[in-house]
Motif scaffolding. Structure first.
Motif, short mmCIF file in Angstrom:
data_model
loop_
_atom_site.label_atom_id
_atom_site.label_comp_id
_atom_site.label_asym_id
_atom_site.label_seq_id
_atom_site.Cartn_x
_atom_site.Cartn_y
_atom_site.Cartn_z
N UNK A 193 20.91 -0.62 31.48
CA UNK A 193 20.36 -1.07 30.38
C UNK A 193 19.17 -1.85 30.08
N UNK A 194 18.93 -2.62 31.62
CA UNK A 194 18.20 -3.71 31.75
C UNK A 194 16.61 -2.50 32.29
N UNK A 195 17.16 -1.83 33.70
CA UNK A 195 15.86 -1.38 34.96
C UNK A 195 15.51 0.20 33.96
N UNK A 196 16.03 0.50 32.01
CA UNK A 196 15.79 1.07 32.12
C UNK A 196 14.12 1.60 31.54
N UNK A 197 13.78 0.25 30.66
CA UNK A 197 12.32 -0.31 30.62
C UNK A 197 11.62 0.36 31.52
N UNK A 198 11.93 -0.43 32.69
CA UNK A 198 10.72 0.37 33.94
C UNK A 198 10.71 1.56 34.36
N UNK A 199 11.92 2.35 33.65
CA UNK A 199 11.50 3.60 33.86
C UNK A 199 10.33 4.54 33.03
N UNK A 200 11.11 3.59 31.62
CA UNK A 200 10.37 4.29 30.19
C UNK A 200 8.86 3.45 30.32
N UNK A 201 8.15 2.80 31.08
CA UNK A 201 6.94 2.23 31.23
C UNK A 201 6.80 3.25 31.99
N UNK A 202 6.57 3.95 33.18
CA UNK A 202 6.71 4.74 34.23
C UNK A 202 6.93 5.90 33.41
N UNK A 203 7.16 6.62 32.69
CA UNK A 203 6.71 7.57 31.93
C UNK A 203 5.35 7.93 30.64
N UNK A 204 5.84 6.61 30.42
CA UNK A 204 4.12 6.26 29.97
C UNK A 204 3.26 6.36 30.78
N UNK A 205 3.55 5.36 32.23
CA UNK A 205 1.70 5.79 32.88
C UNK A 205 1.57 6.84 33.19
N UNK A 206 2.51 7.81 33.53
CA UNK A 206 2.77 9.09 33.75
C UNK A 206 1.43 9.93 32.43
N UNK A 207 1.75 9.62 32.08
CA UNK A 207 1.05 10.10 30.54
C UNK A 207 -0.10 10.02 30.37
N UNK A 208 -0.98 8.61 30.41
CA UNK A 208 -1.42 8.37 30.37
C UNK A 208 -2.35 8.56 31.91
N UNK A 209 -1.96 8.65 32.34
CA UNK A 209 -2.52 9.17 33.78
C UNK A 209 -2.74 10.58 33.97
N UNK A 210 -1.87 11.43 33.21
CA UNK A 210 -2.38 13.36 33.50
C UNK A 210 -3.39 13.19 31.97
N UNK A 211 -3.41 12.09 31.36
CA UNK A 211 -4.45 12.11 30.44
C UNK A 211 -6.05 11.72 30.91
#
Length: 397
Positions: free
Chosen positions: A201-219
């Protein structure tokens, strides 16, 4: 941050190289008393290889499964995720049973008291049964269970990032904050009578941030947009983290810590750990030099380890287990340490390279079969009348 950018993006070798480095560090850190552990990431900042692995897992999930969602639809994407979950679960159970068997035989032969899976050895039936339901998670075998939970909720995370990245990150941060306010919000672990070491429940934040960074980098063409002021800010924070975290006494150097801080909590993923890994990730994933370097030939072993992370991680766990047992049985002499580290790291790289070579061979055969198959024959047949008509037209002209 659009799904179209993710669909158009290609596999990033930087992610595989960095993940390969993280896997090698995890192997080293999983051996207590390992001298090489004094130069791994955990000694140079607040975070360690586990944060690198989870952040890159979030990025990889978006680039891999997000592409399937957009190209083939939700049903195909969910099917791929379920198959991946089953594979990870089978690896976890295989590692658990292998660890149980190795520790039992080694400790019996050398007349040692087991420690790593002692609760399971004392109650093997109930212990293994709880291990199958992930209620018994031994130390050093707790990363895959965390990844299982994170990947299981990935469809919800990806859906949220598609429609509102800010809202999704806000909800994820709120869950992380609730866990830090009440650490009891965790999954039970029968092994120690407590909770999971990696609170999902805590580490999901880092996983979600990683997903957002992937979309940002792809753009932005595959790399994070680089701002000079942010580079200096990240570098300053990492410098502060290094001064606070370095084992000065172990290095026989005077302490340079600005403050007397306690070690930041890893189970609930303390804020300073998140900032540390984000600063490091920004410097690396916004650097054009790393992007050019990642494709070099001498980094192929690391890239292969990162590409086949599940298999390489499993090999690293078994090698680390033997390393623990060897050091405990025969001592931590220099020759023993060299043999353990060189043997384990070499084995992981060789497995990664072998799997990559096998993948390339299978891919090459599949490509040849596709070209020579019915589709290629159909193309030739359909092209014949067109060629004849073109020849007639040329003669008439």
């Amino acid at each position: 941050m659009t799904p179209a950018s993710v669909v158009e993006s290609k596999r990033d070798p930087r992610i595989d190289v960095l993940r390969g480095i993280a896997l090698l560090m995890i192997f080293v850190d999983h051996i207590p008393g390992n001298t090489l552990g004094s130069v791994t990431l955990r000694n140079f900042g607040f975070s360690d290889a586990a944060e690198v692995f989870v952040l890159l897992a979030g990025m990889s999930a978006v680039l891999a499964f997000g592409r399937v969602f957009e190209r083939e639809g939700a049903r195909s994407g969910l099917r791929r995720i379920v198959l991946r979950l089953v594979r990870i679960y089978l690896f976890q159970i295989g590692l658990l049973l292998t660890t149980f068997a190795i520790v039992l035989m080694w400790t019996t032969y050398h007349q040692l008291q087991p420690t790593l899976v002692a609760p399971i050895l004392n109650a093997p039936v109930s212990g293994i049964a709880r291990g199958f339901t992930l209620q018994a998670v031994p130390a050093y075998l707790d990363i895959l269970p965390l990844y299982l939970v994170l990947l299981a909720v990935f469809p919800v995370v990806y859906l949220g990032l598609r429609f509102s990245p800010a809202l999704t990150l806000g909800v994820s941060a709120a869950i992380w904050l609730a866990v830090n306010l009440d650490p009891n919000l965790n999954l039970p672990n029968w092994m120690n009578g407590g909770r999971w070491f990696f609170n999902p429940f805590a580490w999901q934040l880092l996983f979600t941030i990683g997903g957002a960074l992937a979309m940002l980098a792809a753009a932005h063409g595959g790399s994070l947009p680089r701002a000079k002021w942010l580079v200096w800010l990240c570098a300053a924070y990492l410098g502060f983290a290094f001064l606070e975290s370095a084992p000065w006494a172990y290095w026989h150097l005077p302490s340079l810590r600005p403050f007397d801080m306690e070690a930041p909590d890893k189970t609930q993923l303390a804020a300073v750990r998140i900032l540390n890994i984000l600063a490091l990730a920004y410097l690396l994933l916004s650097s054009p030099r790393l992007r050019a370097l990642a494709g070099r030939r001498f980094l192929r072993p690391l890239e292969a380890c990162g590409r086949h992370s599940l298999e390489v991680f499993a090999v690293g766990c078994i090698c680390a287990l033997f390393g623990r047992l060897v050091l405990r049985t025969y001592g931590d002499g220099f020759d023993t340490q060299v043999a353990i580290n060189v043997g384990g790291l070499t084995m992981m790289c060789l497995v990664g390279l072998w799997l990559e070579r096998r993948r390339m061979q299978v891919g090459g055969k599949a490509g040849i079969e596709t070209k020579a198959g019915p589709a290629g024959l159909k193309t030739l047949k359909s092209g014949a009348p067109q060629s004849a008509n073109a020849l007639v037209s040329m003669r008439r002209a």
